[in-house]
Design a protein around this motif. Sequence first.
Motif, PDB file in Angstrom:
ATOM      1  N   THR A  39       0.815  -1.225   0.066  1.00 33.04           N
ATOM      2  CA  THR A  39      -0.087  -0.111   0.027  1.00 33.04           C
ATOM      3  C   THR A  39       0.859   1.203   0.152  1.00 33.04           C
ATOM      4  OG1 THR A  39      -1.849   1.181   1.136  1.00 33.04           O
ATOM      5  CG2 THR A  39      -0.092   0.018   2.321  1.00 33.04           C
ATOM      6  N   ALA A  40       0.404   2.243  -0.553  1.00 30.92           N
ATOM      7  CA  ALA A  40       1.191   3.687  -0.528  1.00 30.92           C
ATOM      8  C   ALA A  40       0.619   4.497   0.755  1.00 30.92           C
ATOM      9  CB  ALA A  40       0.655   4.545  -1.794  1.00 30.92           C
ATOM     10  N   ASN A  41      -0.101   3.992   1.390  1.00 25.30           N
ATOM     11  CA  ASN A  41      -0.922   4.759   2.747  1.00 25.30           C
ATOM     12  C   ASN A  41      -0.141   4.618   3.963  1.00 25.30           C
ATOM     13  OD1 ASN A  41      -2.619   5.683   0.654  1.00 25.30           O
ATOM     14  ND2 ASN A  41      -4.059   3.891   1.376  1.00 25.30           N
ATOM     15  N   ASN A  42       0.237   3.198   4.344  1.00 22.93           N
ATOM     16  CA  ASN A  42       0.652   3.252   5.764  1.00 22.93           C
ATOM     17  C   ASN A  42       2.035   3.581   5.883  1.00 22.93           C
ATOM     18  OD1 ASN A  42      -1.769   1.638   5.416  1.00 22.93           O
ATOM     19  ND2 ASN A  42      -0.833   0.012   6.927  1.00 22.93           N
ATOM     20  N   GLN A  43       2.554   3.655   7.129  1.00 19.66           N
ATOM     21  CA  GLN A  43       3.578   4.322   7.429  1.00 19.66           C
ATOM     22  C   GLN A  43       4.766   3.000   7.870  1.00 19.66           C
ATOM     23  OE1 GLN A  43       4.870   7.473   6.735  1.00 19.66           O
ATOM     24  NE2 GLN A  43       2.862   7.559   5.944  1.00 19.66           N
ATOM     25  N   VAL A  44       3.885   2.166   8.610  1.00 20.85           N
ATOM     26  CA  VAL A  44       4.613   0.953   9.161  1.00 20.85           C
ATOM     27  C   VAL A  44       3.823  -0.313   8.767  1.00 20.85           C
ATOM     28  CG1 VAL A  44       5.682   2.115  11.066  1.00 20.85           C
ATOM     29  CG2 VAL A  44       3.384   1.084  11.190  1.00 20.85           C
TER      30      VAL A  44
END
Length: 316
Positions: A45-50
Amino acid sequence: FKVLKALASLSSLGLSARAAFKASLNKFPQQASALKHVSTYTKITANNQVPTRAESDGKKIITIPLSLIQRMNLKAPVEIIFEELNDSSIYEIISRWYLKSFISPGFINRNYRSIHGGGGRTHVVYTDAQNRNDQFCLCITDSDKKFPTDEFGQTSKDVRASEQTDKVLSYHMDLDFHEVENLVPLNFLLEKCKTKPSQDLVSQIKSADQNGNPEAKLFWDYKKGFKLSTLKSLDGGWTYWKRAFNLQEIECSEKCKTKDCTCEILKPWPEKRIVKDEITNLADMDPSECRVLHGLWTDIGKVLISWSISGTPKVA
């Protein structure tokens, strides 16, 4: 599917990138059909940070941020940590059975690297893999339990205690049976081991099915058997096996001492070399004789296939 289709034809991408997306697009239908037979899968995904792990419809979903992909060692095969390296053979037998029974073998490729846990040091090896956190890792332990309500063995306890829930690229499959040989179907033992002691021992273990304890085959001590004094020293051990084998209450003879008790309730398996060779040679086995064993093989196979799926073919 729509995203892959768009990327495969996106003119701003290079030829090699579009070819890679087109190859993924062509494989999508067969991969989608196999998805219902896995326990875990990964989404980018391009959204999550971790990286995160969630559960939906009975499946574990590992979500990895696109920004972290370049820092991960995804070219390396998944590591599967076994308590002992020889354990890998029986799990490979189960994987092949599951693949053949539920998924067409040609649909997916598998690749993994077997890691020696070192018995009681398995938690140390697993902790190191979690701390690296740069590739997928599966750790497998058995319970060492001698009956269903027995306490878990120390190796299992230590690995569970080392589990870091935020390290979602790693997973501990903690299995509830005594040792890996308990996974071998009894009918297979009957077929390969023809001596009377072996045949009698299988008949004794199968009698537990008739007495309403089909799970007993998962907890008998293949290597050592059971002495009466050992079972009576365990909280609930003698009660369980007395019921499973429909035995009368008995006591050790006066000559018996705990360390050298001669009152055998169940003998050790007499033909260990034959069974070891069959497992090492990855002999075909089928757990269908018993719903309990079949269910366990299915659960194990689903996890093993999920974690060993790879884009790189593994020689069968």
